[in-house]
Design a protein around this motif. Sequence first.
Motif, mmCIF file in Angstrom:
data_model
loop_
_atom_site.group_PDB
_atom_site.id
_atom_site.type_symbol
_atom_site.label_atom_id
_atom_site.label_comp_id
_atom_site.label_asym_id
_atom_site.label_seq_id
_atom_site.Cartn_x
_atom_site.Cartn_y
_atom_site.Cartn_z
ATOM 1 N N GLU A 120 40.741 38.683 52.353
ATOM 2 C CA GLU A 120 42.157 38.717 51.973
ATOM 3 C C GLU A 120 42.598 37.390 51.370
ATOM 4 O O GLU A 120 43.321 37.348 50.375
ATOM 5 C CB GLU A 120 43.015 39.047 53.203
ATOM 6 N N LEU A 174 41.154 37.000 47.843
ATOM 7 C CA LEU A 174 41.935 37.799 46.898
ATOM 8 C C LEU A 174 43.253 37.116 46.569
ATOM 9 O O LEU A 174 43.634 37.006 45.404
ATOM 10 C CB LEU A 174 42.172 39.203 47.469
ATOM 11 N N TYR A 175 43.935 36.620 47.572
ATOM 12 C CA TYR A 175 45.229 35.972 47.384
ATOM 13 C C TYR A 175 45.122 34.739 46.468
ATOM 14 O O TYR A 175 45.945 34.537 45.582
ATOM 15 C CB TYR A 175 45.816 35.567 48.745
ATOM 16 N N LEU A 227 42.570 33.906 44.394
ATOM 17 C CA LEU A 227 41.586 34.073 43.320
ATOM 18 C C LEU A 227 42.011 33.421 42.010
ATOM 19 O O LEU A 227 41.202 32.772 41.349
ATOM 20 C CB LEU A 227 41.295 35.563 43.114
ATOM 21 N N GLN A 274 39.278 45.196 49.909
ATOM 22 C CA GLN A 274 39.719 43.898 49.377
ATOM 23 C C GLN A 274 38.694 43.335 48.392
ATOM 24 O O GLN A 274 39.068 42.766 47.366
ATOM 25 C CB GLN A 274 39.982 42.921 50.527
ATOM 26 N N ALA A 324 39.125 45.021 45.152
ATOM 27 C CA ALA A 324 40.297 44.468 44.462
ATOM 28 C C ALA A 324 39.955 43.143 43.785
ATOM 29 O O ALA A 324 40.426 42.858 42.675
ATOM 30 C CB ALA A 324 41.456 44.295 45.447
ATOM 31 N N ILE A 325 39.110 42.336 44.428
ATOM 32 C CA ILE A 325 38.670 41.072 43.825
ATOM 33 C C ILE A 325 37.884 41.360 42.547
ATOM 34 O O ILE A 325 38.125 40.747 41.507
ATOM 35 C CB ILE A 325 37.822 40.254 44.834
ATOM 36 N N LYS A 376 40.181 42.523 39.787
ATOM 37 C CA LYS A 376 41.012 41.422 39.289
ATOM 38 C C LYS A 376 40.198 40.485 38.388
ATOM 39 O O LYS A 376 40.669 40.052 37.349
ATOM 40 C CB LYS A 376 41.622 40.660 40.465
#
Length: 163
Positions: free
Chosen positions: A93, A96-97, A99, A133, A136-137, A140
Motif C-alpha cells: 500500500e 502504491l501511495y 510510487l 495493490q 494497481a502498481i 500505474k
Amino acid sequence: MKALFPSAAFAVLFLGGLSGVAGAQPAAPPKIDPLRFTAEIEAFEKEDKMTPAPKDAIVVTGASSIRRWHPTIKEDLAPLTVIPRGFGGSTMEDALYWLDRVALVYKPRAIVVYEGDNDTGRYQVPPAKIAEQFEAIVKKIHAALPKTRIYVIGIKPSVSRWE
C-alpha cells in the motif's frame, strides 16, 4: 508462616487479572498510514536536488531489505545504473501511495519492487489485497511509462515474524 498475599482482596485482583490475560483476544493489526514516510520521501527529493538522479536508470524500491542495501546497491549491481529508493517498514500500500515520488518521477527503464514482509507480518494484510495493490502498481507504472520493465523480488517469510 508468612502469607503469600497480604490480603484476600489482592489475591482476587491478581488472579482475576491473570484470567483476563488467558482469555484475551489478539490485538488488531495496526492501520497502515503511508504518510509516516513523508520525511523519508522528502529526503530523497532533497538528495535529488543536490545530485540529480541519472537518466534511464533502474529504480529499486521496497521495504527495509532494500533500505539496508542502499550503502552498497550501486556497487553490487554495477554496471547497471541504479537509484535506490527503499523505505524501511513499507508495505505494498505504501509503495502504491508513493510510487509517483519514489519511482515514476525518474522515468526509469525498469523498476524493482520488494514489498510483502510487512504486509503479511506486522499488518496482516490478506494475500488477495496484496495482489490487488501490486496489480494497481503495475497498471500505474504502465499507464505512465508503458515501456518500463517491472521486476519483483518475491515475498518471503521473515524469520523475525515467524510467529
